[in-house]
Structures are given as C-alpha cells and as structure tokens.
Design an enzyme around this catalytic site. Structure first.
Site, PDB file in Angstrom:
ATOM      1  N   LYS A   1      -3.840  -1.963  14.395  1.00  0.00           N
ATOM      2  CA  LYS A   1      -3.036  -1.044  15.198  1.00  0.00           C
ATOM      3  C   LYS A   1      -3.534  -0.915  16.632  1.00  0.00           C
ATOM      4  O   LYS A   1      -4.737  -0.907  16.875  1.00  0.00           O
ATOM      5  CB  LYS A   1      -3.031   0.334  14.525  1.00  0.00           C
TER       6      LYS A   1
ATOM      7  N   GLU B   1       0.832  -1.205   0.000  1.00  0.00           N
ATOM      8  CA  GLU B   1       0.000   0.000   0.000  1.00  0.00           C
ATOM      9  C   GLU B   1       0.870   1.260   0.000  1.00  0.00           C
ATOM     10  O   GLU B   1       2.036   1.218   0.380  1.00  0.00           O
ATOM     11  CB  GLU B   1      -0.927   0.001   1.218  1.00  0.00           C
TER      12      GLU B   1
HETATM   13  N1  PSU Z   1      -0.843   0.743   9.354  1.00  0.00           N
HETATM   14  C1  PSU Z   1       0.270   1.440   9.584  1.00  0.00           C
HETATM   15  N2  PSU Z   1       0.339   2.697   9.151  1.00  0.00           N
HETATM   16  C2  PSU Z   1      -0.668   3.241   8.413  1.00  0.00           C
HETATM   17  C3  PSU Z   1      -1.834   2.494   8.146  1.00  0.00           C
HETATM   18  C4  PSU Z   1      -1.873   1.240   8.648  1.00  0.00           C
HETATM   19  O1  PSU Z   1       1.194   0.959  10.200  1.00  0.00           O
HETATM   20  O2  PSU Z   1      -0.536   4.366   7.985  1.00  0.00           O
HETATM   21  C5  PSU Z   1      -2.924   3.061   7.269  1.00  0.00           C
HETATM   22  C6  PSU Z   1      -3.378   1.975   6.307  1.00  0.00           C
HETATM   23  O3  PSU Z   1      -3.326   2.501   5.014  1.00  0.00           O
HETATM   24  C7  PSU Z   1      -4.786   1.673   6.744  1.00  0.00           C
HETATM   25  C8  PSU Z   1      -5.220   3.023   7.205  1.00  0.00           C
HETATM   26  O4  PSU Z   1      -5.571   1.148   5.706  1.00  0.00           O
HETATM   27  O5  PSU Z   1      -4.091   3.468   7.941  1.00  0.00           O
HETATM   28  C9  PSU Z   1      -6.483   2.984   8.010  1.00  0.00           C
HETATM   29  O6  PSU Z   1      -6.992   4.273   8.103  1.00  0.00           O
HETATM   30  P1  PSU Z   1      -8.480   4.514   8.595  1.00  0.00           P
HETATM   31  O7  PSU Z   1      -8.477   4.154  10.038  1.00  0.00           O
HETATM   32  O8  PSU Z   1      -8.722   5.987   8.356  1.00  0.00           O
HETATM   33  O9  PSU Z   1      -9.364   3.653   7.757  1.00  0.00           O
END
Ligand code: PSU
Ligand code: MN
Length: 310
Positions: A165, A33
């Site tokens: 996370k 990604e």
């Molecule tokens: N995991 C990480 N760093 C990130 C992300 C995930 O270690 O930056 C990103 C991924 O792209 C994931 C997104 O899909 O955060 C999720 O964001 P949200 O909670 O806004 O959906």
C-alpha cells in the site's frame, strides 16, 4: 491433552461447503483474506469486493475460499451467516498470525490479515492466495513493520497483490522482502506497483508474463526447498490507477491525521486507508475494488496452471 498434541502443525481446519467440495474434487482453490472485508474497506463496498473477487475467481476456473477465524475455528470458505457477520463487522477483530492462538483458545471471531491468511493456507494446504496490497514497513513509525513480511518468508504460497500500500515506505518494504527471502515477480511489469498507482520507479528483480510462468516458479521454489512465498505483483487496472502525486498528497494528509490522533499498531493501516479514501474523493476506493478483482482473476489462473502438467 497429551503433551504432543498440536505440536505437529496439523491445526484442525473447518472447511466451508463450497471450498470443502472443491478440495474433495481436487479443484483449484484461491484463498482470499477477510481483514480487507472486515477492516480495510468501508461498508457496503466490502460486500461488493467479496462479490467481485468471488466472481473473478469462478470466471477463471477456480473456487474462492475466504479465510477467517470463526468462533475459534480456522476456517477456509467463510460463507452464509458467518460471512454476513464479518461483512457487518459484528465483534470481528483484525487478526494477524500471532493473534490466532488467542482467538482459537477463546473461541473468538477474527478477520485474517495477509499474515494470518498465509498461516491458514499452510494449515489447509492451499497454494494460491489473492489480496489487494500486502502490509510492509510503515513510513512512521518505521519500526512498525507488518507481520505480513515475516510470514511471507515462511509460507510456500503464491500471493497475488498490487504491491504494498502507498501509505507505506515502499523502498524499505522491498528491501525487507529480500531480507526475508521472498521471491518477487512482476506480472507483465518491471516495476513494483504502488497499489493505487501503476508505477513507483522501483524495479522488481524478475518479470513473468503468464500464469504458467508463475506456477513454474512456485514448483521450482519447492524443488529447491525454499520456505517462502512467491509474491506476484501486478499494477492496478489502468482505468482505475491514480496519479502518483494525488496519492502522495492524500497519504501525507492521512499520515498527519494519524499522527495528531496518536494512532498506533493494528489500527494504523485501516485508519490510513480510510483517510486516503476521503482525500481522493473516493477514487482510491474504486481503484481498490478494481485491483482486488484483477488480483483474484490472476490468482485463479495460477491455481488452474498449478494443476496442469508442467
Ligand atoms: N490491503 C488492502 N486493504 C487492507 C489490507 C491490505 O487493500 O485492509 C490489510 C491486509 O489484511 C494486510 C493488513 O495484511 O492490512 C496489514 O496490516 P498491518 O499493517 O497492521 O500489518
Ligand atoms: Mn503494524
């Protein structure tokens, strides 16, 4: 435009040189990604992350392909000047799956989250994707549930990650993964990892100990007509895993800051990750880089195993 145009799901995909050559040669490819590079990690660690993930994929016999929306084109294999622009973050938005049509119509740049990367994998026919941690159910507000979950429910892709996370509500995230029908496998673990921490006390429904075992589960999922992902979780490398209490304190502080600043929506995840990094004296960053590399390596093994006869 004919009324049928675009209704077949055959979105035009723009392939980078390296990824396109791998596709033509029938070589294993691992999708990566770009949101973790353009929003999730600070500069210059984002550059190191790209280098280490790419190296890990190549070292394990597959070809890396960073996905992104580049000037409106769904891209598999972000490279050269385009990659530089994303690493420098010049006007690069964070895009979830729902944002892809708007960016495509406006010819914009967007860094793909897990949700948007899954959409790219489906459009491009990619089977394996490595990331750090998936999005999930936020602790507050609890109605903020990442689109990653719904997209995992409808993308037939192996996704290798270190769990969700630690900034999230992990028990709720596990429940929602079940609701969406996502097949969940612990890789050499019986526990759902906490991204920065190896354990969470939460059990995974199934464990697998080899890349071939993961490939077999994806094949079985497809044979059964299951629409969703096979989500593989592995703990962060032991040398970099953080203590659960340290992470919990850092997350509490990060949440308090986000609350005071009134942060909502897409900005929340990047802000929380940055705050956790400050509150752990940068140790969460080292863990993040190490687990991204480890996940890329395992994903490459899976991509290779999928091409081997079952
Ligand atoms: N995991 C990480 N760093 C990130 C992300 C995930 O270690 O930056 C990103 C991924 O792209 C994931 C997104 O899909 O955060 C999720 O964001 P949200 O909670 O806004 O959906
Ligand atoms: Mn959200």
């Amino acid at each position: 435009m004919s009324s049928a145009e675009g209704r077949t799901g055959s979105a035009p995909v723009r392939w980078g040189h390296e990824a396109g050559a791998a596709r033509d040669a029938g070589r294993p490819i691992v999708a990566l990604e770009s949101s973790v590079l353009a929003q999730g990690l600070p500069v210059p660690a984002n550059r190191e992350a790209e280098r280490r993930m790419r190296g890990a994929v190549l070292a394990n016999g597959a070809v890396p392909a960073v996905t992104a929306m580049v000037r409106g084109a769904l891209t598999v294999g972000l490279e050269g000047d385009d990659l530089e622009r994303f690493l420098r973050r010049d006007g690069v938005a964070k895009v979830s799956a729902r944002d892809l049509p708007v960016l495509a119509a406006r010819k914009g740049d967007g860094a793909t989250t897990v949700a948007a990367t899954l959409a790219c994998c489906t459009a491009a026919g990619l089977d394996v994707f490595a990331t750090g941690g998936i999005g999930g159910v936020h602790r507050e507000p609890a109605f903020d549930e990442s689109a990653d979950l719904a997209e995992l429910g409808r993308s037939s892709v192996v996704v290798v990650c270190a769990g969700a996370k630690s900034i999230l509500d992990l028990p709720a995230t596990l429940e929602r993964l079940e609701s969406f029908g996502v097949t969940l496998l612990g890789y050499r673990t019986d526990e759902f990892p906490g991204f920065f921490t190896a354990g969470t006390g939460l059990r995974v429904p199934a464990r697998v100990d080899s890349a071939a075992g993961i490939a077999a589960v994806l094949r079985a999922a497809r044979a059964l007509g299951r629409p969703g992902a096979v989500l593989v979780v592995q703990p962060p490398p032991a040398a970099h895993a953080l203590d659960a209490e340290v992470v919990e304190r850092a997350v509490e502080s990060a949440l308090a800051e986000a609350r005071t600043a009134g942060v909502r929506g897409a900005a929340l995840t990047p802000i929380l990750l940055a705050a956790v990094e400050r509150h752990t004296g940068g140790r969460s960053l080292a863990a993040n880089l190490a687990l991204l590399e480890a996940n890329a390596a395992l994903a490459a093994e899976v991509a290779v195993a999928l091409l081997a006869p079952p």
